[in-house]
Scaffold this active site. Structure first.
Site, PDB file in Angstrom:
ATOM      1  N   CYS A 115      29.117  60.832  57.464  1.00  0.00           N
ATOM      2  CA  CYS A 115      29.963  61.660  56.586  1.00  0.00           C
ATOM      3  C   CYS A 115      29.648  61.460  55.106  1.00  0.00           C
ATOM      4  O   CYS A 115      30.092  62.241  54.261  1.00  0.00           O
ATOM      5  CB  CYS A 115      31.434  61.363  56.843  1.00  0.00           C
ATOM      6  SG  CYS A 115      31.860  61.547  58.568  1.00  0.00           S
ATOM      7  N   ASN A 120      37.066  67.746  60.251  1.00  0.00           N
ATOM      8  CA  ASN A 120      36.048  66.836  59.723  1.00  0.00           C
ATOM      9  C   ASN A 120      34.663  67.375  60.084  1.00  0.00           C
ATOM     10  O   ASN A 120      34.276  67.360  61.252  1.00  0.00           O
ATOM     11  CB  ASN A 120      36.281  65.443  60.326  1.00  0.00           C
ATOM     12  CG  ASN A 120      35.304  64.410  59.812  1.00  0.00           C
ATOM     13  OD1 ASN A 120      34.296  64.747  59.196  1.00  0.00           O
ATOM     14  ND2 ASN A 120      35.598  63.143  60.078  1.00  0.00           N
ATOM     15  N   HIS A 143      35.949  63.323  50.983  1.00  0.00           N
ATOM     16  CA  HIS A 143      35.581  63.673  52.356  1.00  0.00           C
ATOM     17  C   HIS A 143      36.839  64.138  53.089  1.00  0.00           C
ATOM     18  O   HIS A 143      37.890  63.510  53.005  1.00  0.00           O
ATOM     19  CB  HIS A 143      34.972  62.442  53.028  1.00  0.00           C
ATOM     20  CG  HIS A 143      34.727  62.611  54.492  1.00  0.00           C
ATOM     21  ND1 HIS A 143      34.147  63.740  55.025  1.00  0.00           N
ATOM     22  CD2 HIS A 143      34.995  61.784  55.548  1.00  0.00           C
ATOM     23  CE1 HIS A 143      34.063  63.597  56.336  1.00  0.00           C
ATOM     24  NE2 HIS A 143      34.564  62.428  56.678  1.00  0.00           N
TER      25      HIS A 143
HETATM   26  O1  UT7 Z   1      34.653  60.902  59.160  1.00  0.00           O
HETATM   27  C1  UT7 Z   1      34.563  59.558  59.520  1.00  0.00           C
HETATM   28  C2  UT7 Z   1      35.766  58.896  59.166  1.00  0.00           C
HETATM   29  N1  UT7 Z   1      36.786  59.146  60.142  1.00  0.00           N
HETATM   30  C3  UT7 Z   1      38.028  59.034  59.791  1.00  0.00           C
HETATM   31  O2  UT7 Z   1      38.296  58.810  58.638  1.00  0.00           O
HETATM   32  C4  UT7 Z   1      39.095  59.104  60.833  1.00  0.00           C
HETATM   33  C5  UT7 Z   1      40.026  57.921  60.676  1.00  0.00           C
HETATM   34  N2  UT7 Z   1      41.121  57.831  61.632  1.00  0.00           N
HETATM   35  C6  UT7 Z   1      42.111  58.745  61.699  1.00  0.00           C
HETATM   36  O3  UT7 Z   1      42.093  59.757  61.032  1.00  0.00           O
HETATM   37  C7  UT7 Z   1      43.278  58.442  62.602  1.00  0.00           C
HETATM   38  O4  UT7 Z   1      43.217  57.105  63.018  1.00  0.00           O
HETATM   39  C8  UT7 Z   1      43.357  59.368  63.844  1.00  0.00           C
HETATM   40  C9  UT7 Z   1      43.733  60.767  63.418  1.00  0.00           C
HETATM   41  C10 UT7 Z   1      42.018  59.376  64.554  1.00  0.00           C
HETATM   42  C11 UT7 Z   1      44.427  58.866  64.806  1.00  0.00           C
HETATM   43  O5  UT7 Z   1      45.683  58.779  64.145  1.00  0.00           O
HETATM   44  P1  UT7 Z   1      46.592  57.460  64.315  1.00  0.00           P
HETATM   45  O6  UT7 Z   1      47.838  57.724  63.591  1.00  0.00           O
HETATM   46  O7  UT7 Z   1      45.743  56.306  63.869  1.00  0.00           O
HETATM   47  O8  UT7 Z   1      46.887  57.443  65.842  1.00  0.00           O
HETATM   48  P2  UT7 Z   1      46.459  56.344  66.949  1.00  0.00           P
HETATM   49  O9  UT7 Z   1      44.999  56.412  67.240  1.00  0.00           O
HETATM   50  O10 UT7 Z   1      47.019  55.012  66.573  1.00  0.00           O
HETATM   51  O11 UT7 Z   1      47.254  56.877  68.211  1.00  0.00           O
HETATM   52  C12 UT7 Z   1      48.692  56.938  68.214  1.00  0.00           C
HETATM   53  C13 UT7 Z   1      49.131  57.568  69.499  1.00  0.00           C
HETATM   54  C14 UT7 Z   1      48.495  56.950  70.743  1.00  0.00           C
HETATM   55  O12 UT7 Z   1      49.481  56.952  71.767  1.00  0.00           O
HETATM   56  P3  UT7 Z   1      50.281  55.599  72.138  1.00  0.00           P
HETATM   57  O13 UT7 Z   1      49.224  54.607  72.524  1.00  0.00           O
HETATM   58  O14 UT7 Z   1      51.005  55.229  70.885  1.00  0.00           O
HETATM   59  O15 UT7 Z   1      51.161  56.031  73.255  1.00  0.00           O
HETATM   60  C15 UT7 Z   1      47.415  57.912  71.110  1.00  0.00           C
HETATM   61  O16 UT7 Z   1      47.102  57.905  72.495  1.00  0.00           O
HETATM   62  O17 UT7 Z   1      48.745  58.953  69.504  1.00  0.00           O
HETATM   63  C16 UT7 Z   1      48.020  59.231  70.721  1.00  0.00           C
HETATM   64  N3  UT7 Z   1      47.059  60.284  70.428  1.00  0.00           N
HETATM   65  C17 UT7 Z   1      47.347  61.581  70.564  1.00  0.00           C
HETATM   66  N4  UT7 Z   1      48.464  62.225  70.941  1.00  0.00           N
HETATM   67  C18 UT7 Z   1      48.440  63.564  70.933  1.00  0.00           C
HETATM   68  C19 UT7 Z   1      45.776  60.141  69.996  1.00  0.00           C
HETATM   69  N5  UT7 Z   1      45.236  61.340  69.828  1.00  0.00           N
HETATM   70  C20 UT7 Z   1      46.179  62.256  70.172  1.00  0.00           C
HETATM   71  C21 UT7 Z   1      46.201  63.662  70.199  1.00  0.00           C
HETATM   72  N6  UT7 Z   1      47.355  64.271  70.578  1.00  0.00           N
HETATM   73  N7  UT7 Z   1      45.138  64.411  69.831  1.00  0.00           N
END
Ligand code: UT7
Length: 328
Positions: free
Chosen positions: A114, A285, A255
């Site tokens: 990225c 993204n 980004h």
């Molecule tokens: O370009 C390269 C750089 N990349 C980035 O900068 C991305 C960085 N990371 C992020 O943007 C975020 O971490 C994400 C958007 C990927 C995820 O958001 P989060 O608030 O960190 O969520 P999480 O991964 O901690 O997941 C929280 C919950 C989980 O459920 P439980 O375990 O709490 O029951 C996931 O299974 O959300 C669940 N989850 C979803 N639920 C509905 C993960 N993805 C989804 C989804 N829809 N698409």
């Protein structure tokens, strides 16, 4: 390094197919509400079955060349940042050089995930410093949806396809913007946090099915933490290096990975919300294409005016990160 590094044009191109959050909710267990509140993304673009990163890059390149006032025979280099090339060989740059009929131009791809746009501007500056006669077509082109695992809701909702391009020169042509400075860094000790397979580490035999390593994997939480910290820190570093403060920045173009990350970086830098450009809601993204897509849109919509100083920052797989100052 004191050679001029001028951007003579700025362009972008996205494929026409739109994938909304509701479309994704039919494929994986997710919802518009989750995706919107956690990422700020509402929709993203997806390449058509016969369309590749080089097709997107080519369309952006044609626009960038037209605006630059140069012709293809003026070009000395075609360089593409991509993490999703059509093939390992030939490079996207060579494919585009062929379509443009660019003759024996030097053409190569590189990968900085990225951060590709910022890394590429830094590479172009070095080339122009060494060879002030160079005329460089620099492209960022990505077909990330080809490497999305459509059964993994934690990643497939995040990515989209697109391309950006610009022509650079050290000459007297009237520039759209001048590169003031750039800093690019990496942290290879965290390379495991974002991976995309398909390289030669996987010893496929003819007829083997692809395995899950083929697709994008990301430890989202960890990446989020590093993204906020490193983008804010490298922005502060480039400002300090140039004797500037955040008050000297007219627009921050970060980004576009996640609206919450962008807001957190803005808040660490203490920059007003109206000075932060975002279009992540419409494109998701798009990796290396994200900053040039945002930059081109900010200019087209009048958010960037001549005389403005723009600070760009990016972060991605590798890990790689960077910051760049442009004066329009
Ligand atoms: O370009 C390269 C750089 N990349 C980035 O900068 C991305 C960085 N990371 C992020 O943007 C975020 O971490 C994400 C958007 C990927 C995820 O958001 P989060 O608030 O960190 O969520 P999480 O991964 O901690 O997941 C929280 C919950 C989980 O459920 P439980 O375990 O709490 O029951 C996931 O299974 O959300 C669940 N989850 C979803 N639920 C509905 C993960 N993805 C989804 C989804 N829809 N698409």
């Amino acid at each position: 390094m004191n050679a001029r590094c001028n951007l003579l044009s700025l362009s972008s191109h996205v494929p026409s197919q739109v994938l909304t959050n509701d479309d994704l909710a039919k494929i994986v267990d997710t919802s518009d509400e989750w995706i919107t509140t956690r990422t700020g993304i509402k929709e993203r673009r997806r390449v058509a079955p016969m369309e590749n990163a080089s097709d997107l890059g080519y369309k952006a390149a044609v626009k960038a060349l037209a605006e630059s006032g140069l012709s293809v025979c003026d070009l000395t280099h075609i360089i593409t940042a991509t993490g999703t090339p059509d093939t390992l060989c030939p490079s996207v740059s060579c494919i585009i050089a062929g379509k443009l009929e660019a003759g024996h131009v030097m053409a190569f791809d590189f990968s900085a995930a990225c951060s590709g746009y910022l890394y590429g501007l830094s590479i172009c500056r070095s080339i122009l410093c060494q060879n002030p006669e160079a005329k460089i077509l620099f492209i960022c082109a990505e077909a990330l949806t080809r490497r999305s695992d459509w059964s993994d809701r934690s990643t497939c909702v995040l990515f989209g396809d697109g391309a950006g391009a610009c022509v650079l020169s050290a000459g007297e042509e009237a520039p759209v913007a001048q590169l003031e400075d750039c800093i690019c860094k990496s942290d290879g000790s965290l390379s495991h946090l974002i991976t995309v397979g398909g390289g030669t580490a996987c010893q496929y035999k003819m007829g083997d099915p692809v395995d899950s390593n083929f697709f994008i994997h990301m430890q989202g939480r960890e990446v989020y933490r590093h993204a906020v910290r490193q983008m804010a820190a490298i922005c502060e570093e480039i400002l300090e290096k140039n004797g500037l403060t955040i008050a000297d920045v007219d627009l921050l173009v970060p980004h576009q990975a996640n609206l919450r990350i962008i807001e957190a970086v803005g808040s660490r830098l203490d920059i007003a919300t109206e000075k932060v450009f975002t279009n992540v809601a419409r494109y998701g993204n798009t990796s290396s294409a994200s900053v040039p897509l945002a930059l081109a849109e900010a200019r087209e919509t009048g958010r960037i005016q001549p005389g403005m100083r723009v600070l760009m920052t990016a972060f991605g797989g590798g890990l790689t990160f960077g910051a760049t100052l442009l004066r329009f």
